[in-house]
Design a protein around this motif. Structure first.
Motif, PDB file in Angstrom:
ATOM      1  N   ALA A 198      11.384   9.049  13.600  1.00  0.00           N
ATOM      2  CA  ALA A 198      10.415   8.458  12.675  1.00  0.00           C
ATOM      3  C   ALA A 198      11.165   7.583  11.685  1.00  0.00           C
ATOM      4  O   ALA A 198      12.085   8.060  11.003  1.00  0.00           O
ATOM      5  CB  ALA A 198       9.631   9.547  11.942  1.00  0.00           C
ATOM      6  N   VAL A 200      10.777   5.426   8.335  1.00  0.00           N
ATOM      7  CA  VAL A 200       9.896   5.257   7.183  1.00  0.00           C
ATOM      8  C   VAL A 200       9.918   3.800   6.731  1.00  0.00           C
ATOM      9  O   VAL A 200      10.968   3.146   6.709  1.00  0.00           O
ATOM     10  CB  VAL A 200      10.354   6.177   6.030  1.00  0.00           C
ATOM     11  CG1 VAL A 200       9.459   6.019   4.815  1.00  0.00           C
ATOM     12  CG2 VAL A 200      10.359   7.641   6.503  1.00  0.00           C
ATOM     13  N   SER A 201       8.730   3.288   6.370  1.00  0.00           N
ATOM     14  CA  SER A 201       8.623   1.906   5.907  1.00  0.00           C
ATOM     15  C   SER A 201       9.250   1.750   4.524  1.00  0.00           C
ATOM     16  O   SER A 201       9.569   2.726   3.845  1.00  0.00           O
ATOM     17  CB  SER A 201       7.154   1.473   5.862  1.00  0.00           C
ATOM     18  OG  SER A 201       6.438   2.263   4.920  1.00  0.00           O
ATOM     19  N   GLU A 204       7.413   3.415   1.889  1.00  0.00           N
ATOM     20  CA  GLU A 204       7.332   4.856   2.192  1.00  0.00           C
ATOM     21  C   GLU A 204       5.905   5.346   2.408  1.00  0.00           C
ATOM     22  O   GLU A 204       5.633   6.541   2.283  1.00  0.00           O
ATOM     23  CB  GLU A 204       8.024   5.689   1.097  1.00  0.00           C
ATOM     24  CG  GLU A 204       9.481   5.328   0.908  1.00  0.00           C
ATOM     25  CD  GLU A 204      10.158   6.116  -0.192  1.00  0.00           C
ATOM     26  OE1 GLU A 204       9.453   6.904  -0.858  1.00  0.00           O
ATOM     27  OE2 GLU A 204      11.368   5.943  -0.400  1.00  0.00           O
ATOM     28  N   LYS A 206       4.214   4.490   5.366  1.00  0.00           N
ATOM     29  CA  LYS A 206       3.976   4.543   6.809  1.00  0.00           C
ATOM     30  C   LYS A 206       5.284   4.824   7.534  1.00  0.00           C
ATOM     31  O   LYS A 206       6.374   4.648   6.988  1.00  0.00           O
ATOM     32  CB  LYS A 206       3.359   3.230   7.309  1.00  0.00           C
ATOM     33  CG  LYS A 206       1.967   2.971   6.750  1.00  0.00           C
ATOM     34  CD  LYS A 206       1.377   1.691   7.298  1.00  0.00           C
ATOM     35  CE  LYS A 206      -0.034   1.459   6.733  1.00  0.00           C
ATOM     36  NZ  LYS A 206      -0.630   0.212   7.247  1.00  0.00           N
ATOM     37  N   VAL A 207       5.136   5.267   8.791  1.00  0.00           N
ATOM     38  CA  VAL A 207       6.305   5.485   9.644  1.00  0.00           C
ATOM     39  C   VAL A 207       6.019   4.918  11.033  1.00  0.00           C
ATOM     40  O   VAL A 207       4.856   4.843  11.460  1.00  0.00           O
ATOM     41  CB  VAL A 207       6.667   6.988   9.774  1.00  0.00           C
ATOM     42  CG1 VAL A 207       7.131   7.563   8.453  1.00  0.00           C
ATOM     43  CG2 VAL A 207       5.496   7.788  10.335  1.00  0.00           C
ATOM     44  N   ASP A 208       7.070   4.490  11.717  1.00  0.00           N
ATOM     45  CA  ASP A 208       7.018   4.157  13.139  1.00  0.00           C
ATOM     46  C   ASP A 208       7.658   5.303  13.895  1.00  0.00           C
ATOM     47  O   ASP A 208       8.780   5.714  13.584  1.00  0.00           O
ATOM     48  CB  ASP A 208       7.769   2.858  13.434  1.00  0.00           C
ATOM     49  CG  ASP A 208       7.110   1.651  12.782  1.00  0.00           C
ATOM     50  OD1 ASP A 208       5.905   1.733  12.463  1.00  0.00           O
ATOM     51  OD2 ASP A 208       7.799   0.620  12.593  1.00  0.00           O
ATOM     52  N   VAL A 354      14.114  11.813  10.833  1.00  0.00           N
ATOM     53  CA  VAL A 354      13.490  10.808   9.971  1.00  0.00           C
ATOM     54  C   VAL A 354      14.580   9.895   9.407  1.00  0.00           C
ATOM     55  O   VAL A 354      15.617  10.364   8.917  1.00  0.00           O
ATOM     56  CB  VAL A 354      12.697  11.475   8.827  1.00  0.00           C
ATOM     57  CG1 VAL A 354      12.002  10.412   7.981  1.00  0.00           C
ATOM     58  CG2 VAL A 354      11.669  12.457   9.403  1.00  0.00           C
ATOM     59  N   LYS A 356      15.305   5.860   7.270  1.00  0.00           N
ATOM     60  CA  LYS A 356      14.779   4.757   6.479  1.00  0.00           C
ATOM     61  C   LYS A 356      15.890   3.721   6.310  1.00  0.00           C
ATOM     62  O   LYS A 356      17.077   4.083   6.188  1.00  0.00           O
ATOM     63  CB  LYS A 356      14.299   5.229   5.097  1.00  0.00           C
ATOM     64  CG  LYS A 356      13.678   4.104   4.269  1.00  0.00           C
ATOM     65  CD  LYS A 356      13.303   4.554   2.858  1.00  0.00           C
ATOM     66  CE  LYS A 356      12.785   3.370   2.049  1.00  0.00           C
ATOM     67  NZ  LYS A 356      12.463   3.742   0.662  1.00  0.00           N
TER      68      LYS A 356
END
Length: 474
Positions: A198, A200-201, A204, A206-208, A354, A356
């Motif tokens: 995942a 994180v945009s 924060e 949204k996530v892909d 996760v 970012k």
């Protein structure tokens, strides 16, 4: 018939159908063409899994099911190697050829008295260990030689050893000719798991998410051109007795990845079917795409849940009160597994990592969590770590016994926000027995019979204190 069995090898395979369960076993179905004679046929079916469950084997003729009957079935797995050869050669003549220190060749002939006992010596200078076999040989004059060295030679190959695991059938055939056959069995030591990544945009919100299937095959067989299916769920198996994660982070930035599996409900489980075929090699770890979802809305929660273990706290510092301590504020990411949130696919259990991107565009690891099998329309909660800048203290300020098995205590919880933006924190408190909150300076929500939560907002640089008194009857 025994001297001329029909030999079938993997070269004659016409494909596999493989259903792998995430409980370290698979159902294997293989198709081969066999030329059978009328009457009794002995068939040696080679190149099957070494980790086969022999009680699960099924053989059938697809061409003429009622014309072939299995009269006897055997699974032969005593594989040919130097140790098994010697094990089956006890009492037979064995010849040693060795070179003496003077360069002369000596031939030693005798009777093997014992099966080899393999011993492991301590580590050598190279960091490894050495293995040796302990043998006893009786010479023609009656003397016994222990642990002779040299090249060993036997007069004959012992019976009952096979070069590869094989199934042997005695078939009664009423219709001669070419038969398309299907053999199915359960093989152990082959499994799959799901792993999720995942990202994180920047804001924060949204996530892909990319889901990967990792297959691991240690079953002792290769499955060429397999129709692959995966079962997710907790399938019960009865036990009669006790008995590589490599991924480049650059790939996470790739465009939308098309899932390779089609999902469907199957009984009380979920079935994932591969589009096309694949080869699953023995002693191989294979990764394939399970799902891809972009712009999945995510909510971050900070939870201070210290009452679950406050009286077992090991965070006491010199000079601190006996009933005062500091605890971590946990970071939780919640996302809804719904179609409206670009998800909505039943998720097999697995590990979620996760990430970012920082200001330079480099992906940084934020944490990971394990999820269980999660149906669609459920919320996935990921505990990925603890907050650095939001800290909390819990104190029991007063405690008294007001009656037999009735106590009253006063609690103070302090949450400090050292971040540069506002923090939303959920403070969770747990109770035992029959409890009642008598006074509180903050509103709270009762989550269940023994748990409440205090939702609070804390501005940058501020501290919020929660105080309450509770009466507990035991």
């Amino acid at each position: 018939m025994a001297d001329n069995p029909i030999i079938s090898t993997a070269k004659q395979s016409q494909g596999f159908s493989l259903t792998i369960y995430n409980q370290n076993f698979a159902v294997v179905r293989e198709q081969r063409q066999l030329s059978l004679n009328q009457g009794t046929n002995l068939v040696r079916y080679e190149d099957v899994a070494a980790q086969i469950d022999p009680t699960s084997i099924s053989f059938k003729s697809v061409t003429a099911p009622n014309s072939v009957m299995v009269r006897e079935q055997n699974y032969q797995y005593d594989l040919l190697n130097p140790t098994t050869i010697l094990n089956k050669s006890v009492g037979k003549t064995i010849r040693f050829r060795r070179v003496n220190p003077d360069g002369q060749i000596e031939i030693l002939v005798g009777t093997l008295l014992n099966p080899p006992e393999v011993t492991v010596a301590s580590q050598n200078s190279g960091g490894g260990s050495t293995r040796s076999q302990t043998l006893a040989i009786r010479l023609p004059n009656g003397n016994v030689v222990l642990n002779p060295s040299g090249e060993m030679e036997l007069n004959e190959m012992p019976e009952g050893l096979v070069s590869r695991p094989s199934l042997v059938w005695k078939l009664q055939v009423s219709q001669a000719g070419d038969h398309a056959t299907e053999v199915s069995y359960i093989a152990n030591a082959i499994t799959w798991k799901a792993d999720y990544v995942a990202v994180v945009s920047e804001d924060e919100s949204k996530v892909d998410i990319t889901g990967w299937v990792t297959l691991e095959n240690r079953s002792g067989a290769t499955y060429e051109n397999s129709q692959l299916q995966l079962i997710a769920g907790d399938v019960r198996r009865v036990e009669e007795s006790q008995q590589a994660e490599v991924m480049r982070l650059e790939s996470l930035w790739g465009g939308s990845i098309q899932p390779q599996f089609e999902e469907e409900t199957f009984f009380e489980y979920h079935l994932y079917t591969l589009d096309g075929t694949t080869t699953v090699q023995n002693n191989e770890t294979k990764q394939m795409t399970l799902l891809s979802a972009a712009d999945v809305e995510v909510h971050r929660k900070l939870i201070f849940d210290s009452s679950k273990n406050w009286h077992y706290s090991s965070t006491k510092r010199p000079g601190k009160g006996e009933e005062s301590y500091q605890d971590k504020v946990n970071v939780i990411l919640d996302l809804a597994n719904t179609k409206t949130n670009n998800m909505g696919m039943p998720l097999p259990k697995g590990k979620v990592r996760v990430y970012k991107a920082d200001r330079r565009g480099n992906l940084q690891f934020l944490g990971e969590d394990l999820i269980d099998h999660t149906p669609k329309n459920e919320v996935v909660s990921l505990y990925i770590g603890d907050s650095f800048d939001v800290v909390g203290d819990r104190k029991r300020r007063a405690y008294k016994q007001i009656a037999k098995k009735v106590t009253e205590e006063s609690i103070e919880i302090s949450i400090r926000n050292r971040k540069e933006d506002q923090a939303q924190v959920w403070v969770v408190e747990r109770f035992s027995g029959d409890w009642e909150i008598l006074r509180s300076n903050h509103t709270y929500n009762q989550l269940d019979a023994k748990t409440v939560e205090f939702p609070i907002s804390i501005n940058p640089g501020e501290e919020v204190k929660i105080t309450y008194s509770v009466m507990i009857k035991y």
